[in-house]
Write a protein that holds these residues in place. Structure first.
Motif, PDB file in Angstrom:
ATOM      1  N   THR A 148       0.657  -1.094   0.381  1.00 53.31           N
ATOM      2  CA  THR A 148       0.147   0.203  -0.201  1.00 53.31           C
ATOM      3  C   THR A 148       0.765   1.484   0.461  1.00 53.31           C
ATOM      4  OG1 THR A 148      -0.289   0.219   2.544  1.00 53.31           O
ATOM      5  CG2 THR A 148      -1.760  -1.056   1.278  1.00 53.31           C
ATOM      6  N   HIS A 149       2.106   1.191   0.900  1.00 57.41           N
ATOM      7  CA  HIS A 149       2.598   2.616   0.854  1.00 57.41           C
ATOM      8  C   HIS A 149       4.120   2.144   1.737  1.00 57.41           C
ATOM      9  CE1 HIS A 149       1.201   2.229   4.232  1.00 57.41           C
ATOM     10  NE2 HIS A 149       2.511   2.747   4.886  1.00 57.41           N
ATOM     11  N   HIS A 150       5.283   2.967   1.523  1.00 56.98           N
ATOM     12  CA  HIS A 150       7.135   2.955   1.131  1.00 56.98           C
ATOM     13  C   HIS A 150       6.785   2.379   2.902  1.00 56.98           C
ATOM     14  CE1 HIS A 150       7.825   6.440   2.619  1.00 56.98           C
ATOM     15  NE2 HIS A 150       7.554   7.295   1.990  1.00 56.98           N
ATOM     16  N   HIS A 151       6.392   2.764   4.162  1.00 55.34           N
ATOM     17  CA  HIS A 151       6.978   3.119   4.946  1.00 55.34           C
ATOM     18  C   HIS A 151       7.242   1.714   5.582  1.00 55.34           C
ATOM     19  CE1 HIS A 151       4.075   6.903   6.580  1.00 55.34           C
ATOM     20  NE2 HIS A 151       5.443   7.154   5.871  1.00 55.34           N
ATOM     21  N   PRO A 152       8.347   2.024   6.642  1.00 53.40           N
ATOM     22  CA  PRO A 152       9.139   0.096   6.972  1.00 53.40           C
ATOM     23  C   PRO A 152       8.068  -0.702   7.674  1.00 53.40           C
ATOM     24  CG  PRO A 152      10.877   1.958   7.104  1.00 53.40           C
ATOM     25  CD  PRO A 152       8.729   2.618   7.081  1.00 53.40           C
ATOM     26  N   ASP A 153       7.382  -0.486   8.811  1.00 54.25           N
ATOM     27  CA  ASP A 153       6.345  -0.897   9.041  1.00 54.25           C
ATOM     28  C   ASP A 153       5.225  -1.938   8.033  1.00 54.25           C
ATOM     29  OD1 ASP A 153       5.192   1.114   9.041  1.00 54.25           O
ATOM     30  OD2 ASP A 153       3.970   0.614  11.322  1.00 54.25           O
ATOM     31  N   HIS A 154       5.096  -1.485   6.736  1.00 54.40           N
ATOM     32  CA  HIS A 154       5.015  -2.030   5.780  1.00 54.40           C
ATOM     33  C   HIS A 154       5.463  -2.939   4.375  1.00 54.40           C
ATOM     34  CE1 HIS A 154       0.848  -0.660   6.730  1.00 54.40           C
ATOM     35  NE2 HIS A 154       1.706   0.363   7.531  1.00 54.40           N
ATOM     36  N   THR A 155       6.980  -2.711   4.782  1.00 56.75           N
ATOM     37  CA  THR A 155       7.841  -3.187   3.346  1.00 56.75           C
ATOM     38  C   THR A 155       8.831  -3.493   4.018  1.00 56.75           C
ATOM     39  OG1 THR A 155       8.593  -0.884   3.525  1.00 56.75           O
ATOM     40  CG2 THR A 155       6.648  -1.058   1.951  1.00 56.75           C
ATOM     41  N   GLY A 190      -4.901  -0.281   3.821  1.00 53.60           N
ATOM     42  CA  GLY A 190      -3.176   0.421   4.184  1.00 53.60           C
ATOM     43  C   GLY A 190      -3.541   1.435   5.521  1.00 53.60           C
ATOM     44  N   ASP A 191      -2.946   1.999   4.803  1.00 53.35           N
ATOM     45  CA  ASP A 191      -2.934   3.449   6.559  1.00 53.35           C
ATOM     46  C   ASP A 191      -3.629   4.671   5.903  1.00 53.35           C
ATOM     47  OD1 ASP A 191      -1.268   2.042   8.202  1.00 53.35           O
ATOM     48  OD2 ASP A 191       0.581   2.949   7.516  1.00 53.35           O
ATOM     49  N   THR A 192      -4.231   4.912   4.251  1.00 56.77           N
ATOM     50  CA  THR A 192      -5.490   5.845   4.824  1.00 56.77           C
ATOM     51  C   THR A 192      -6.590   5.791   5.782  1.00 56.77           C
ATOM     52  OG1 THR A 192      -4.715   5.469   2.796  1.00 56.77           O
ATOM     53  CG2 THR A 192      -6.763   6.719   3.370  1.00 56.77           C
ATOM     54  N   GLY A 249      -2.031  11.151   0.873  1.00 55.85           N
ATOM     55  CA  GLY A 249      -2.116  12.092   2.382  1.00 55.85           C
ATOM     56  C   GLY A 249      -1.268  11.874   3.318  1.00 55.85           C
ATOM     57  N   HIS A 250      -1.566  10.489   3.465  1.00 56.96           N
ATOM     58  CA  HIS A 250      -0.461   9.496   5.189  1.00 56.96           C
ATOM     59  C   HIS A 250       0.987   9.344   3.862  1.00 56.96           C
ATOM     60  CE1 HIS A 250       1.249   7.242   7.740  1.00 56.96           C
ATOM     61  NE2 HIS A 250       1.281   5.968   6.926  1.00 56.96           N
ATOM     62  N   THR A 251       1.031   9.398   3.626  1.00 56.33           N
ATOM     63  CA  THR A 251       1.712   8.963   2.266  1.00 56.33           C
ATOM     64  C   THR A 251       2.192   9.792   1.105  1.00 56.33           C
ATOM     65  OG1 THR A 251       2.060   6.977   1.440  1.00 56.33           O
ATOM     66  CG2 THR A 251       3.613   7.453   2.971  1.00 56.33           C
TER      67      THR A 251
END
Ligand SMILES: [Zn+2]
Length: 256
Positions: free
Chosen positions: A55-62, A132-134, A113-115
């Motif tokens: 969903t997005h690049h943040h480390p806690d997702h990748t 994701g984190d939206t 927004g979040h990223t």
């Protein structure tokens, strides 16, 4: 055939999710917060990982991407706008793309927004979305990269999905979100009732995720920014919903 879905907690407050198509044997991990936790979930289900949907690049997702790719040879797909930050990405997706997961169409919704590149996945034939984190249960992600207006518009895209859509999200933040929501929308009976349910679930160590679009539209202060009661609490009766949303999101940043 219906997808099988397996959600599991990982890291401090993340959720990992596996989706599995029985006929083809394909299994996708929605994000990869932690390789060990995803591997354990695969062992528990007996499923073999074929792809990661990011969903997005943040480390806690990748953070789990490269180890899982090395171990399983899975394909990694993710948002084109932040492809450079997604370890191991093989295929880039953007707004309006439809990714085929074993015959289940996966609609890509750009939710900045979040990223800035954040994408959500909607599987209309399965009635499920991965936000994701939206969007969170009673919440929305902190606006790190985009603008508050972008986040409002992103949430509106998700709110426009069918009411019965089951929504998975990246974190278990619901109890904190509830405490904040009750300060913004204290007389909302649906919120109060949901709050009791949330407290029971958490006291029993159970997840409050997934949620539904209908539940979020009825109880999330972020989606109720156009409601007169919410506008009144915010002392913004004549403001636009987008401005009220921005004020609510900003207040949450400072909420203890
Ligand atoms: Zn994030």
């Amino acid at each position: 055939m219906a997808l099988a879905i397996f959600q599991f907690p990982c890291l401090s407050d993340n959720y990992g999710v596996l989706i599995h198509d029985e006929a083809s044997g394909r299994t996708a991990s929605i994000d990869a917060p932690d390789a060990a936790a995803v591997t354990a979930a695969l062992a528990q289900t007996g499923w073999n990982l074929t792809e990661i949907l990011t969903t997005h690049h943040h480390p806690d997702h990748t953070d789990g991407n490269l180890a899982l790719k090395e171990a399983t040879g899975c394909t990694i797909v993710g948002p084109s706008y932040e492809a450079a930050k997604i370890p191991g990405i093989d295929r880039e997706l953007t707004e309006g793309d439809v990714y085929d997961f074993a015959g289940h169409p996966v609609h890509v919704i750009w939710t900045p927004g979040h990223t800035l590149g954040h994408i959500a996945f909607f599987l209309p034939e399965d009635g499920v979305a991965f936000a994701g984190d939206t969007m969170f249960a009673l919440g929305c992600g902190r606006v790190f990269e985009g603008t508050l207006l972008q986040m409002w518009e992103s949430l509106q895209k998700l709110a426009a999905l069918p009411d019965e859509t089951v929504v998975y999200c990246g974190h278990e933040y619901t109890e904190s979100n509830l405490r904040f929501a009750l300060t913004i929308d204290p007389a909302n009976e649906a919120l109060i009732a949901r709050g009791e349910e949330i407290k029971k679930l958490r006291a029993a160590g159970k997840p409050t995720v997934p949620t539904t679009i209908a539940a979020e539209k009825a109880t999330s202060p972020y989606l109720r920014a156009s409601d007169p009661a919410v506008k009144a609490t915010m002392k913004m009766v004549d403001a636009s919903a987008a401005d009220v949303f921005a004020a609510i999101r900003t207040a949450k940043d400072n909420f203890k």
